[in-house]
Design a protein around this motif. Structure first.
Motif, PDB file in Angstrom:
ATOM      1  N   LEU A   1      11.210  25.487  15.779  1.00  0.00           N
ATOM      2  CA  LEU A   1      11.203  24.518  16.809  1.00  0.00           C
ATOM      3  C   LEU A   1      10.152  23.807  17.911  1.00  0.00           C
ATOM      4  O   LEU A   1       8.886  24.399  17.717  1.00  0.00           O
ATOM      5  CB  LEU A   1      11.572  25.519  18.203  1.00  0.00           C
ATOM      6  N   GLN A   2      10.572  22.266  17.369  1.00  0.00           N
ATOM      7  CA  GLN A   2       8.832  21.828  17.264  1.00  0.00           C
ATOM      8  C   GLN A   2       8.991  20.568  18.020  1.00  0.00           C
ATOM      9  O   GLN A   2      10.087  20.280  19.274  1.00  0.00           O
ATOM     10  CB  GLN A   2       9.197  21.212  16.099  1.00  0.00           C
ATOM     11  N   GLY A   3       7.884  20.391  18.194  1.00  0.00           N
ATOM     12  CA  GLY A   3       7.611  18.986  19.451  1.00  0.00           C
ATOM     13  C   GLY A   3       6.460  17.934  18.618  1.00  0.00           C
ATOM     14  O   GLY A   3       6.744  17.391  17.601  1.00  0.00           O
ATOM     15  N   VAL A   4       5.953  17.444  19.684  1.00  0.00           N
ATOM     16  CA  VAL A   4       4.656  16.133  19.240  1.00  0.00           C
ATOM     17  C   VAL A   4       3.484  16.798  18.367  1.00  0.00           C
ATOM     18  O   VAL A   4       3.817  16.503  17.105  1.00  0.00           O
ATOM     19  CB  VAL A   4       4.711  15.364  20.363  1.00  0.00           C
TER      20      VAL A   4
ATOM     21  N   GLY B   1       3.744  17.853  24.716  1.00  0.00           N
ATOM     22  CA  GLY B   1       5.111  16.455  24.578  1.00  0.00           C
ATOM     23  C   GLY B   1       6.139  17.001  23.049  1.00  0.00           C
ATOM     24  O   GLY B   1       6.508  16.932  22.748  1.00  0.00           O
ATOM     25  N   PHE B   2       6.362  18.137  23.448  1.00  0.00           N
ATOM     26  CA  PHE B   2       7.325  18.982  22.375  1.00  0.00           C
ATOM     27  C   PHE B   2       8.381  18.049  22.588  1.00  0.00           C
ATOM     28  O   PHE B   2       9.194  18.365  23.719  1.00  0.00           O
ATOM     29  CB  PHE B   2       7.309  20.068  22.702  1.00  0.00           C
ATOM     30  N   GLN B   3       9.451  18.156  21.604  1.00  0.00           N
ATOM     31  CA  GLN B   3      10.392  17.493  21.853  1.00  0.00           C
ATOM     32  C   GLN B   3      11.345  17.968  20.332  1.00  0.00           C
ATOM     33  O   GLN B   3      10.887  17.395  19.067  1.00  0.00           O
ATOM     34  CB  GLN B   3      10.734  15.660  21.182  1.00  0.00           C
ATOM     35  N   PRO B   4      11.847  18.601  21.084  1.00  0.00           N
ATOM     36  CA  PRO B   4      12.809  19.456  19.748  1.00  0.00           C
ATOM     37  C   PRO B   4      14.314  19.155  18.563  1.00  0.00           C
ATOM     38  O   PRO B   4      14.352  18.295  19.591  1.00  0.00           O
ATOM     39  CB  PRO B   4      13.575  20.712  20.367  1.00  0.00           C
ATOM     40  N   ARG B   5      13.963  19.092  18.285  1.00  0.00           N
ATOM     41  CA  ARG B   5      15.344  18.400  16.693  1.00  0.00           C
ATOM     42  C   ARG B   5      15.364  19.785  16.225  1.00  0.00           C
ATOM     43  O   ARG B   5      15.171  20.069  15.919  1.00  0.00           O
ATOM     44  CB  ARG B   5      14.438  17.468  15.805  1.00  0.00           C
ATOM     45  N   PRO B   6      16.827  18.795  15.308  1.00  0.00           N
ATOM     46  CA  PRO B   6      18.466  20.101  15.254  1.00  0.00           C
ATOM     47  C   PRO B   6      17.446  20.495  14.281  1.00  0.00           C
ATOM     48  O   PRO B   6      17.039  19.432  13.618  1.00  0.00           O
ATOM     49  CB  PRO B   6      19.217  19.068  15.101  1.00  0.00           C
ATOM     50  N   VAL B   7      17.635  21.434  14.327  1.00  0.00           N
ATOM     51  CA  VAL B   7      17.261  22.467  12.793  1.00  0.00           C
ATOM     52  C   VAL B   7      18.412  21.699  11.375  1.00  0.00           C
ATOM     53  O   VAL B   7      19.392  22.514  11.765  1.00  0.00           O
ATOM     54  CB  VAL B   7      17.318  23.965  12.689  1.00  0.00           C
TER      55      VAL B   7
ATOM     56  N   PRO C   1       1.258  21.810  12.680  1.00  0.00           N
ATOM     57  CA  PRO C   1       2.559  21.208  12.826  1.00  0.00           C
ATOM     58  C   PRO C   1       2.303  20.437  11.977  1.00  0.00           C
ATOM     59  O   PRO C   1       3.188  20.420  10.721  1.00  0.00           O
ATOM     60  CB  PRO C   1       2.621  19.575  13.243  1.00  0.00           C
ATOM     61  N   VAL C   2       0.760  19.985  10.790  1.00  0.00           N
ATOM     62  CA  VAL C   2       0.829  19.809   9.690  1.00  0.00           C
ATOM     63  C   VAL C   2       0.196  20.683   8.888  1.00  0.00           C
ATOM     64  O   VAL C   2       0.283  20.920   7.731  1.00  0.00           O
ATOM     65  CB  VAL C   2      -0.987  18.654   9.865  1.00  0.00           C
ATOM     66  N   THR C   3      -0.608  21.412   9.133  1.00  0.00           N
ATOM     67  CA  THR C   3      -1.254  22.814   8.451  1.00  0.00           C
ATOM     68  C   THR C   3      -0.816  24.356   8.667  1.00  0.00           C
ATOM     69  O   THR C   3      -0.864  24.414   8.107  1.00  0.00           O
ATOM     70  CB  THR C   3      -3.236  22.294   8.605  1.00  0.00           C
ATOM     71  N   LEU C   4      -0.014  24.214   9.815  1.00  0.00           N
ATOM     72  CA  LEU C   4       0.348  24.858   9.846  1.00  0.00           C
ATOM     73  C   LEU C   4      -0.038  26.863  10.300  1.00  0.00           C
ATOM     74  O   LEU C   4       0.375  27.545   9.933  1.00  0.00           O
ATOM     75  CB  LEU C   4       1.708  25.667   8.749  1.00  0.00           C
ATOM     76  N   ALA C   5      -1.607  25.907  10.502  1.00  0.00           N
ATOM     77  CA  ALA C   5      -2.389  27.275  11.157  1.00  0.00           C
ATOM     78  C   ALA C   5      -2.044  27.911  11.713  1.00  0.00           C
ATOM     79  O   ALA C   5      -1.991  26.881  13.205  1.00  0.00           O
ATOM     80  CB  ALA C   5      -3.644  26.527  11.457  1.00  0.00           C
ATOM     81  N   GLY C   6      -2.217  29.316  12.260  1.00  0.00           N
ATOM     82  CA  GLY C   6      -1.937  29.904  13.393  1.00  0.00           C
ATOM     83  C   GLY C   6      -2.770  29.999  15.016  1.00  0.00           C
ATOM     84  O   GLY C   6      -3.895  29.719  14.440  1.00  0.00           O
TER      85      GLY C   6
END
Length: 841
Positions: free
Chosen positions: A144-147, A5-11, A165-170
């Motif tokens: 570019l992010q979502g949920v 459920g990605f919801q892009p937010r402005p950067v 989105p929390v750990t940034l683990a690829g």
């Protein structure tokens, strides 16, 4: 497939932040209010290492009723709280460099283009993760992010990395095979990444699998989200194209703009509409997606007004259109397509940024010191008091406060990054510190520093909002004031910093005096399982591995950040054919002679492999952990390995023919007689001739007398063809009278280069005459044949006249019936197509 459920937010973009300071909720300014008593809560040194070099400010980031706003020329980033209409937090940054900041709830992602890294700031603790390399230094990164997932987009290397989105683990690296420009990448509400290639055109999307449609988009098309779904905007074609989940065209509709128009685009969040503000006309066009309804036009400015529209914003049914040429922002009510209000938000010529939430729109003067909030009261939009981000006179952030920490001692100097002293305290000053060393401060992990409650507002008696103080990951600050000609070191993580000449050995001795003007070299020694992230403060910009050299000019402060060294994982490369594979970051340089090759990189980091073919080799083809051609983007993990195959090429050379043309794949000789072809491939060459020439055979790597040759390419192939004169060829074929004098016909069949037969069909009376074939020869450009009919001898001579045939008929009568000899001339034209091996007729 990622379906979070990605919801892009402005950067939003901030600059390199070395110190973060807490502020009271601040309204104002009219006249600038004097700064209150202040000191700073130091940002952990790890974050200071993250926020180094980056990009210029681009746009705001927001969520949950707040927005980050930037003042790039002053090096200030402020958090605006919408409900209270106040400045909530200020970040002091370095104006000489920039980073991108995208807010994620109360947290934020920090993108450092100069280092090619992304880090995350936790909104509850203000702690920053270790920066993770996702791209090459000085590249082009965006988030570019979502949920549930986040894409880190590297336009320079044409890759996207899916990260936690929390750990940034690829979690996965995707080779986009596209280089998006501004407005050419979005993530829809289902978590699909959509990208337009600004170089070659084409649409790429990723839904767990990688898809490319080269014919779906032009290089200048843009992407917007309408109700969270992707829509292609083609200004040149004046169309909107909604896309299905599978990338197919769902529907096309009109958009009344021109290719040369300067247009700001915005997709609606809650309506099937796209908004286009056109500078040339000073209007806002409202187009329906999926319906050819693009006739709605609203006049934004009066005729003759100078126009320079900035990025648009939406809040409910209202669209906000900033005109940066005048500093005014116009509010359009799309319910009845009328102007609902006009606000002066910045001086003329300043850049204005807008971002909308429900019943709130934040504004920011990027080139000035004011920001603020527009609020909808149910009937109209109301502009709140302008909020001062900083003092325009000296750049001091609004009411910077520095609460004391457990490490503070009476008489201690300011924490790095704190505001200037605001004057003596109202209470009796504390006695001076004793001459003896103070006791060691407690471990910050066991006794977190406390921030005293701020005093009630004397005017209202109310308690101001108090934000939590983030815990520090750095070593305790020294408890004595740095003396003139001194260096103070703050160490974060497991490591040691020493100086030459001796004096600093931190942790332990973290402040030492040195002679003014002296050169002091600081050396960082990581712990057994840690690594040096970098230097900050007075050593900002120093190369991590080279130490830091300072010239003592007063009381200097230095930060050194260490972190646990990531696991090193080998990446294996096998090379087949003539070429070399190189890695970014450096570490691998491999060819067939040294293959297989191996180099180790940090687990979870991004590595890009690029194949460089030799002079006689073509593009690399990957197999293993990468597939296809072009750069190979890897996420380092155990077992990662690739095979790079380079195809050897050879140049086919064809000798220019003197009697025709040789054709084949890429060959059209004598015009184009060379072609680079893969070794081992095959092609068919065909020898064609002119009318007066005859193909006699092949030379070189082709042989035989057939007009075609199937050639297998090996090293240095060469081919030629031989031809001989063929004079009868210009007459061979069927010819019909074309001058309107009758329907006579000539047919010439060749039996040799200069000999053959001629068949003449004459106009006789009362019946048509068929004279039959007679032998003929070619001489001096003419062919002659004769027929003896007893009562007369007929001689026919033919010559070429342009593309046609001139026929001369001589009648020589031998009968004594009174008829006389005659000579007549006719024009004939061909009535059959040329043979396949003949070039034209």
């Amino acid at each position: 497939m990622f379906t979070g459920g990605f919801q892009p937010r402005p950067v939003g973009v901030a600059r390199s932040a070395l110190d973060r300071v807490r502020t009271r909720l601040v309204r104002s300014p009219g006249p600038w209010a004097a700064a209150a008593v202040a000191s700073a809560v130091a940002l952990p040194v790890v974050l200071a290492a993250v926020l180094g070099e980056g990009n210029d400010v681009q746009e705001l980031a927001q969520s949950s009723g707040s927005a980050w706003v930037a003042s790039p020329e002053r090096g200030i980033v402020s958090l605006i709280d919408g409900p209270s209409d106040a400045v909530a937090t200020t970040v002091r940054v370095t104006a000489a460099a920039s980073v991108d900041v995208e807010q994620s709830g109360a947290s934020a992602f920090v993108v450092d283009d100069a280092a090619g890294t992304v880090a995350r700031i936790d909104g509850a603790t203000w702690e920053a993760t270790q920066p993770i390399a996702f791209g090459a230094p000085d590249g082009s990164l965006s988030v570019l992010q979502g949920v549930d997932h986040v894409y880190v987009l590297d336009a320079t290397r044409r890759t996207a990395t899916v990260v936690d989105p929390v750990t940034l683990a690829g979690q996965q690296v995707v080779s986009l095979d596209a280089q998006p420009g501004p407005g050419q990448a979005v993530v829809d509400d289902a978590g699909r990444l959509w990208v337009v290639d600004a170089e070659r055109g084409g649409l790429t999307w990723f839904d767990g699998a990688h898809h490319v449609a080269r014919d779906r988009a032009s290089a200048d098309d843009q992407l917007v989200l309408v109700r969270g779904r992707p829509v292609l905007v083609s200004q040149s074609d004046r169309t909107l194209t909604s896309l299905t989940d599978g990338g197919a065209v769902d529907a096309r509709s009109c958009l009344e703009v021109r290719a040369e128009d300067a247009v700001e685009l915005l997709g609606s969040t809650d309506r099937d509409e796209v908004y286009a503000a056109i500078a040339e006309t000073g209007t806002l066009v409202i187009a329906r997606v999926g319906k050819d309804d693009c006739g709605r036009v609203v006049s934004v400015v009066a005729p003759g007004t100078e126009v320079d529209f900035g990025p648009l914003a939406q809040s409910g049914r209202f669209v906000f259109v900033p005109n940066e040429a005048t500093g005014q922002t116009v509010v359009i009510d799309t319910a009845d397509d009328t102007v609902a209000g006009t606000f002066d938000l910045a001086p003329a010529g300043n850049r204005v940024q807008l971002i909308g939430e429900d019943r709130l729109v934040f504004y920011n003067d990027l080139d000035g010191h004011e920001a603020g909030v527009l609020q909808f009261d149910g009937a109209t939009w109301v502009k709140g008091e302008s909020l001062a981000k900083y003092d325009p006179a000296d750049g001091t952030p609004a009411e910077v406060l520095t609460p004391p920490t457990a490490d503070d001692a009476p008489g201690s100097g300011p924490v790095a990054g704190s505001a200037p002293d605001a004057g003596p305290p109202a209470t009796e000053p504390a006695p001076p510190a004793p001459a003896v060393d103070p006791p060691a401060p407690p471990d910050p992990a066991e006794v977190p520093p406390e921030t005293p409650d701020p005093a009630p507002d004397p005017a209202t008696g109310t308690e101001p909002t108090r934000a939590p103080t983030p815990p520090s990951t750095s070593r305790p600050e020294p408890t004595s004031s740095p003396s003139p000609g001194s260096i103070t070191v703050v160490v974060g993580g497991d490591g040691q910093v020493t100086s030459s000449p001796a004096g600093i050995d931190c942790p332990g001795t973290c402040t030492a005096a040195f002679e003014a003007g002296a050169d002091v070299t600081l050396t960082a020694r990581p712990g057994e399982s840690s690594t040096l992230l970098g230097w900050s403060r007075a050593c900002s910009g120093a190369m991590a591995a080279n130490g830091c050299v300072l010239v003592v000019t007063g009381a200097l402060e230095v930060g050194a950040a260490f972190a646990e060294a990531p696991e090193q994982v080998p990446v294996a490369v096998t090379v087949v054919g003539g070429g070399t594979v190189e890695s970014e970051p450096a570490g691998l340089s491999c060819d067939a002679a040294s293959s297989p090759c191996e180099a180790s990189f940090a687990a979870g980091s991004a590595v890009t492999l690029t194949g460089h073919g030799d002079a006689d080799s073509g593009e690399v083809a990957w197999s293993g952990s990468c597939a296809g051609t072009g750069p190979c983007a890897l996420l380092v993990a155990p077992g990662v390995g690739v095979t790079a195959t380079f195809t050897d090429f050879a140049t086919l050379q064809v000798a220019p023919p003197d009697g025709g043309r040789i054709t084949g794949a890429g060959i059209d000789c004598p015009v184009d007689c060379e072609e680079l072809l893969p070794v081992g491939s095959t092609l068919t060459l065909t020898a064609r001739r002119f009318e007066d020439r005859q193909f006699t055979g092949w030379t070189g790597d082709c042989a035989g007398g057939s007009a075609t040759c199937d050639l297998t390419i090996d090293a240095d192939p060469a081919v030629g063809a031989t031809y001989a004169d063929y004079p009868i060829g210009v007459f061979a074929g069927s010819w019909t009278q074309s001058d309107g004098g009758g329907d006579q016909r000539v047919v010439v069949d060749a039996s040799g280069a200069t000999s053959g037969t001629m068949d003449f069909s004459a106009s006789c009376s009362p019946d048509h005459c068929e004279w039959g074939p007679a032998p003929g020869t070619v001489s001096g450009g003419s062919m002659t044949a004769s027929w003896d009919h007893g009562f007369a001898v007929h001689i026919v001579t033919i010559t070429r006249e342009g593309a046609g045939l001139r026929v001369t008929l001589v009648g020589d009568f031998t009968a004594a019936d009174g008829r006389t000899d005659y000579t007549v001339h006719y024009l004939f034209s061909r009535d059959d197509p040329p043979p396949p091996d003949v070039i034209g007729w």
